[in-house]
Each structure stands twice: as structure tokens, then as C-alpha cells.
Design an enzyme around this catalytic site. Structure first.
Site, PDB file in Angstrom:
ATOM      1  N   SER A 145      51.544  40.447  39.077  1.00  0.00           N
ATOM      2  CA  SER A 145      51.080  40.165  37.722  1.00  0.00           C
ATOM      3  C   SER A 145      50.058  41.219  37.285  1.00  0.00           C
ATOM      4  CB  SER A 145      50.548  38.728  37.665  1.00  0.00           C
ATOM      5  OG  SER A 145      50.456  38.294  36.341  1.00  0.00           O
ATOM      6  N   ASP A 224      59.652  32.069  35.393  1.00  0.00           N
ATOM      7  CA  ASP A 224      58.227  32.411  35.272  1.00  0.00           C
ATOM      8  C   ASP A 224      57.785  32.137  33.836  1.00  0.00           C
ATOM      9  OD1 ASP A 224      55.823  33.867  34.917  1.00  0.00           O
ATOM     10  OD2 ASP A 224      56.417  35.355  36.412  1.00  0.00           O
ATOM     11  N   HIS A 257      56.000  31.867  38.750  1.00  0.00           N
ATOM     12  CA  HIS A 257      54.993  32.930  38.858  1.00  0.00           C
ATOM     13  C   HIS A 257      54.111  32.778  40.099  1.00  0.00           C
ATOM     14  CE1 HIS A 257      52.944  36.265  36.891  1.00  0.00           C
ATOM     15  NE2 HIS A 257      51.766  35.687  37.023  1.00  0.00           N
TER      16      HIS A 257
HETATM   17  N1  LIG Z   1      45.205  29.861  35.206  1.00  0.00           N
HETATM   18  C1  LIG Z   1      46.185  30.516  34.392  1.00  0.00           C
HETATM   19  C2  LIG Z   1      47.241  31.164  35.205  1.00  0.00           C
HETATM   20  C3  LIG Z   1      46.694  32.179  36.121  1.00  0.00           C
HETATM   21  C4  LIG Z   1      47.728  32.615  37.107  1.00  0.00           C
HETATM   22  O1  LIG Z   1      48.890  32.198  37.082  1.00  0.00           O
HETATM   23  N2  LIG Z   1      47.300  33.468  37.987  1.00  0.00           N
HETATM   24  C5  LIG Z   1      48.216  34.027  38.940  1.00  0.00           C
HETATM   25  C6  LIG Z   1      48.168  35.525  38.808  1.00  0.00           C
HETATM   26  S1  LIG Z   1      48.471  36.025  37.137  1.00  0.00           S
HETATM   27  C7  LIG Z   1      47.799  33.635  40.347  1.00  0.00           C
HETATM   28  O2  LIG Z   1      48.137  34.324  41.292  1.00  0.00           O
HETATM   29  N3  LIG Z   1      47.070  32.529  40.491  1.00  0.00           N
HETATM   30  C8  LIG Z   1      46.499  32.126  41.762  1.00  0.00           C
HETATM   31  C9  LIG Z   1      47.432  31.493  42.735  1.00  0.00           C
HETATM   32  O3  LIG Z   1      48.550  31.095  42.355  1.00  0.00           O
HETATM   33  O4  LIG Z   1      47.036  31.383  43.921  1.00  0.00           O
HETATM   34  C10 LIG Z   1      46.832  29.526  33.471  1.00  0.00           C
HETATM   35  O5  LIG Z   1      46.566  28.357  33.655  1.00  0.00           O
HETATM   36  O6  LIG Z   1      47.584  29.937  32.584  1.00  0.00           O
END
Ligand SMILES: N[C@@H](CCC(=O)N[C@@H](CS)C(=O)NCC(=O)O)C(=O)O
Length: 277
Positions: A145, A224, A257
Site C-alpha cells: 500500500s 480490496d 487489503h
Molecule cells: N484504518 C484504515 C485502513 C488502514 C489500512 O488498511 N492500513 C493497512 C495499510 S494501508 C494496514 O496494513 N493496516 C494494518 C494491518 O492490517 O495490520 C481504515 O480504516 O480505512
């Protein structure tokens, strides 16, 4: 001062959590590093994580270390931004701490600490090769991402540093999607000509990194949530076709995602890098 905060034996090698001062960020920075068994020197893969992540997300969720041990690959997973009470922040999850976007900020209030481009390409390199048996000449980079954006842009701009590059669900065109527009405007200011050096599609169009990589592997889940509004990998394959850059884009049916998606295809990425390092 360099500190080792944790050491765990893992698949015959070691997993360490480390902290060190960075001149680029003016803060202490944390990273995890997996070192396979044996004396080295080992090829090194840097993995850049996405929004809201620390060094911990990849370390505990990506499931990379069994295959890395088999391949004899060192893996370093840095934090995604500077942090601390004296460091600027924003209430939103997609700006400030946890959202460094792998650029060197020029704008207030971000410029003093938000220099993740220099941190990854300079300070992290220096501490890594001073402390661990990695081979500086055999390095690859990957990410997810926001970190996929970091991997693509850092690799295209630094082919002398990175010999291989791959990404999971990368932000390929930050200049034209909401996450990137917000972050690049905040960190680099409104002049979009200064965003080009931090946009993988623009870098390809500008011939940056031309001829350096025989292939770029990208996995993208079809389920995603961020695919349409933020990621749009077809923009990268279009720009690559125009630039003569080979890209292997795999649309993985039904995957989202999350790190469940990343861990499913992690072995393929590790093999992709190991073959090239
Ligand atoms: N918190 C955000 C999404 C953030 C998100 O999806 N982050 C990804 C990277 S872009 C991630 O790796 N999150 C941490 C995880 O899944 O451990 C939302 O609610 O829209």
C-alpha cells in the site's frame, strides 16, 4: 545509541527488534530484522509497511520468516514514520505519525522530522550494515500500500541500492488519488511538479530507473476496498508499457487489503527477490 530491544530465535535464525537514532528524522527509529542462520553475508530485503503500521505489523503478520530462512534472506522491516511527543501529527490515520509516505517533507509542520526517504535510503542502510551481516550489494525492496508506493519509488530512484522490487497493493499514482494527494500536498506543498519524484507512474514516464529492473512483481487483491479509489494498478501497467518496463501484475481473485492477503503471496515475493539477489 543502537539498542536491541528484543531477540527471538526464529526458524533457526534470529528476529531482533532494534532502535537507533536517525539524523534524517531527528528521532529514535525502530525496525525489526530477521537474520538467517549462518555467518552471511546475506542478501537483504527491505519491507515497507502501509498506513497505520509500525515495524510490528509485517513482523508478526506477514509469515515471511520460514521461507526467508530457507532462502538465506535477511529481512528488515522499518517503522512507517518518526514518532514521539515532539513530532508533528494529525488526527487522521492517513497523515502524520504512521503515514510518512517515504518522502522528505519540505513543509511546516512536517519538515523537521518527516524525512522517511532519507531515513530508508541512508540512515537505515548505515545502521543495518554496521550491525548485521547483510550484503550491501545484494538488496531488494518490497512493501504494501503506502509501503508499495515507497518500494516502487525508492527502487526506481535508487537502482544502485536495490536490485529487485515488488509490491502488494501499492499506491502507484499518489498524485491522482486521495491518500496521495493529501499526503504529498501536506509534505511537499501544492506545486505538483515536486510530487513527480515521489510518484511511481510519473517516474516511469520521466525515464527514471529505465532498464534497471528486468521485471517488477505486483500482487493486488480483487476484493480490496481501496482498489478503485486509491490503488488503480492499471495506471502503473499503462505507464510501464509506455516506458518499456516489464511488470507482472497479478490480480488475486477474492483477496482484500489485509495481511491475510500479503501472507498468502509472501513466498512468491521472497522467491522473486532471492532469484535476483
Ligand atoms: N484504518 C484504515 C485502513 C488502514 C489500512 O488498511 N492500513 C493497512 C495499510 S494501508 C494496514 O496494513 N493496516 C494494518 C494491518 O492490517 O495490520 C481504515 O480504516 O480505512
Amino acid at each position: 545509541m543502537f539498542e536491541t530491544l528484543e531477540t527471538h530465535m526464529c526458524f533457526g535464525g534470529s528476529l531482533k527488534i532494534c532502535r537507533h537514532p536517525s539524523a534524517a528524522t531527528g528521532t529514535g527509529m525502530r525496525f525489526s530484522v530477521f537474520t538467517p542462520a549462518g555467518p552471511g553475508p546475506f542478501p537483504v530485503l527491505t519491507f515497507l509497511s502501509g498506513l497505520t503500521c509500525t515495524e510490528e505489523n509485517f513482523t508478526v503478520k506477514a509469515g515471511a520468516y520460514k521461507k526467508a530462512a530457507e532462502l538465506g534472506l535477511m529481512i528488515v522491516a522499518p517503522d512507517t514514520s518518526p514518532r514521539g511527543d515532539g513530532v508533528a501529527n494529525d488526527a487522521a490515520y492517513d497523515l502524520g505519525q504512521g503515514a510518512g509516505f517515504y518522502v522528505d517533507a519540505t513543509e511546516a509542520p512536517w519538515a523537521p522530522h518527516f524525512n522517511m526517504y532519507s531515513y530508508i535510503t541512508r540512515d537505515l542502510q548505515d545502521i543495518l550494515f554496521a550491525q548485521f551481516p547483510g550484503d550491501r550489494k545484494r538488496q531488494g525492496i518490497s512493501g504494501h500500500s503506502m509501503g508499495g508506493h515507497g518500494a516502487l519509488t525508492l527502487a526506481l530512484r535508487n537502482p544502485d541500492l536495490y536490485r529487485s522490487v515488488s509490491a502488494f497493493a501499492p499506491i502507484v499514482s499518489p498524485s491522482t488519488v486521495p491518500w496521495g494527494e493529501k499526503a504529498l500536498a501536506a509534505y511537499l506543498g501544492p506545486d505538483q511538479s515536486r510530487w513527480r519524484a515521489h510518484d511511481a507512474c510519473c517516474l516511469l514516464a520521466d525515464g527514471v530507473g529505465r532498464g534497471a529492473f528486468d521485471d517488477i512483481l505486483i500482487d493486488q487483491g480483487s476484493a480490496d476496498n481501496f482498489l478503485e479509489p486509491q490503488l488503480q494498478p492499471h495506471l502503473f501497467t499503462q505507464a510501464a508499457a509506455e516506458a518499456g518496463q516489464k511488470v507482472t501484475l497479478r490480480l488475486q481473485e477474492g483477496y482484500d487489503h489485509s495481511y491475510y492477503f500479503i501472507s498468502t503471496f509472501m513466498d512468491d515475493h521472497l522467491e522473486f527477490h532471492a532469484q535476483r539477489l
